[in-house]
Design a protein around this motif. Sequence first.
Motif, PDB file in Angstrom:
ATOM      1  N   THR A 336       0.862  -1.176   0.000  1.00  0.00           N
ATOM      2  CA  THR A 336       0.000   0.000   0.000  1.00  0.00           C
ATOM      3  C   THR A 336       0.900   1.228   0.000  1.00  0.00           C
ATOM      4  O   THR A 336       1.751   1.383   0.882  1.00  0.00           O
ATOM      5  CB  THR A 336      -0.903   0.014   1.235  1.00  0.00           C
ATOM      6  OG1 THR A 336      -1.812  -1.083   1.163  1.00  0.00           O
ATOM      7  CG2 THR A 336      -1.685   1.314   1.321  1.00  0.00           C
ATOM      8  N   ILE A 337       0.716   2.100  -0.992  1.00  0.00           N
ATOM      9  CA  ILE A 337       1.551   3.286  -1.109  1.00  0.00           C
ATOM     10  C   ILE A 337       0.677   4.531  -1.004  1.00  0.00           C
ATOM     11  O   ILE A 337      -0.353   4.643  -1.668  1.00  0.00           O
ATOM     12  CB  ILE A 337       2.321   3.316  -2.447  1.00  0.00           C
ATOM     13  CG1 ILE A 337       3.164   2.049  -2.613  1.00  0.00           C
ATOM     14  CG2 ILE A 337       3.204   4.560  -2.529  1.00  0.00           C
ATOM     15  CD1 ILE A 337       4.206   1.839  -1.537  1.00  0.00           C
ATOM     16  N   VAL A 338       1.113   5.452  -0.168  1.00  0.00           N
ATOM     17  CA  VAL A 338       0.442   6.744  -0.010  1.00  0.00           C
ATOM     18  C   VAL A 338       1.390   7.820  -0.525  1.00  0.00           C
ATOM     19  O   VAL A 338       2.537   7.899  -0.085  1.00  0.00           O
ATOM     20  CB  VAL A 338       0.089   7.014   1.464  1.00  0.00           C
ATOM     21  CG1 VAL A 338      -0.624   8.357   1.614  1.00  0.00           C
ATOM     22  CG2 VAL A 338      -0.757   5.884   2.037  1.00  0.00           C
ATOM     23  N   THR A 339       0.931   8.630  -1.455  1.00  0.00           N
ATOM     24  CA  THR A 339       1.745   9.718  -2.014  1.00  0.00           C
ATOM     25  C   THR A 339       1.095  11.059  -1.701  1.00  0.00           C
ATOM     26  O   THR A 339      -0.080  11.270  -2.002  1.00  0.00           O
ATOM     27  CB  THR A 339       1.886   9.575  -3.546  1.00  0.00           C
ATOM     28  OG1 THR A 339       2.492   8.312  -3.846  1.00  0.00           O
ATOM     29  CG2 THR A 339       2.752  10.683  -4.121  1.00  0.00           C
ATOM     30  N   VAL A 340       1.870  11.951  -1.077  1.00  0.00           N
ATOM     31  CA  VAL A 340       1.396  13.297  -0.755  1.00  0.00           C
ATOM     32  C   VAL A 340       1.979  14.259  -1.788  1.00  0.00           C
ATOM     33  O   VAL A 340       3.201  14.321  -1.979  1.00  0.00           O
ATOM     34  CB  VAL A 340       1.832  13.716   0.660  1.00  0.00           C
ATOM     35  CG1 VAL A 340       1.339  15.130   0.969  1.00  0.00           C
ATOM     36  CG2 VAL A 340       1.304  12.733   1.699  1.00  0.00           C
TER      37      VAL A 340
END
Length: 517
Positions: A336-340
């Motif tokens: 799971t990747i979260v990009t801001v």
Amino acid sequence: MPEVIEQPAVDDDVVAQYVQEEFSQNTVDQILDKMLLVVDELSGHPLRPYQTPMARRILESLIIGDAKTITACWARQSGKTEVLVNTISAAMIMFPRLAPIFPNLMGRFREGVWVGAFAPVEDMASNLFGRFVSRLTSERAQELLQDPEIDDKVSARTQELKLAKCGSLVRKQTCHPRAQIEGRTYHVVLVDEAQVADERVINKSISPMLASTRGTMILTGTPHYVKGAFYKVIQQNKRQQTKRSARQNHFEATWREVARAHPDYGIYVEAEKLKIGEDSDEFKLSYRLIWMLDKGMLTTSEKFERLCDNSMQTVKAYNLKPVLVGIDPARKQDSTIVTVTFVDWDHPDEYGTYEHRILNWLDLSGLEWEEQYYRIVDFLSAYTIWAIAIDVGGVGDVVASRLKVLLPDIEIIECKSDRGSQSQRWKHLMELMRQGKIGWPGHSKARRLKVWKRFQQQMEDAELRFEGPNIVVAAPDEVGAHDDYVDSLALSTWASAELSMPEVQTATNPFYGWHAA
């Protein structure tokens, strides 16, 4: 002659301690230090700084029998073949003599080191084989072979060179698709000019030759216009190096690195740069080590670097303007990747396109979803968020539903996974990249982070193909290849196309003077 590692004393306690320590890294390092002295003695000149790491890794792989494939993409005439020949020739001489001293570690070499010298065509294979003949029949090699502790001699034929007493040999073969090469067994296989070698021959015919010996394969060459076995193994090795405590199995040396150690080389290449042009295909392929993969790839290493902001580190907290977030939920082996992503809402261009900058990533792998939810919420609490875009295919709809409860004040955009919807996101991201309207941290401190290395690897791995009117971007069908970071980025940038501009307060440019870790 360099000092040879002597057999331990017969004392029982010493022997027991030696056996216990035989597989320690300290023992391997001692052998490697001695072997590198032999390599220098055999060649007559010391290895250059960019050559030593590869020579050491080749010897280490053979000693510990880790069955790895080592790749070397070096500039033309930088000495890659010379390093191979000198290193392997030293192993052919010394390893059979070290086998009785380290029977558990190096017993495989009691009857010699068997080397397969391959190239795509006969002429290339002859060049590689000829280097072995020249090295092992040289005056220095003869002096080493005549030492009483070694006492060996060379027997050379058209296709094979052999050390008569210890049994080491090197055999010339081609990896042409029509060549019948099955049936041989080797400890080490060399494939020169691997960028034009046939992938099927390497995987089906050559690789099994190392099975019974836990052998090492070494692929050397320069970049090419198309992908092949060489390119794919390089990418696999680069991906492997992002893992903690992983050994380096890929080595690169552009003309600039070679020129620092060999000034004459630099003078010649500077002249070539003027003659054929630094941006010519020939110069890029031969000296700058740039793969000409403009078609069929989301980006290239050159384009990736162009979009790096070398003054910018990752930003762990930001509240001056609302940012956008993209979440690609994990599926099976993925993370799971979260990009801001920062969006310069105050300065759209004439077409309504905003400047984008990646601030940070969160990489969640190996965690149960119940734990991931709270890790995501904690990570995002350091930012003022305008919206979160989530791929709702698979488990994504469940993730979206839960985050709506945990983050009730933030808009959650549910992005579909059908071809048409994905294509819109990819087209938007590619247009931002084409216009230079997106960038990411490129500071040296950011480049040392695992998340940055994984982002770079996945961006450069991502393949592009067209299915009717739709664009599809995905990881290559290879072990260890993923596209989670790329999907997450596309989601975060798509949110800026989906939403109207929020009301924000004017502030100074946040990217000047940032020193966030």
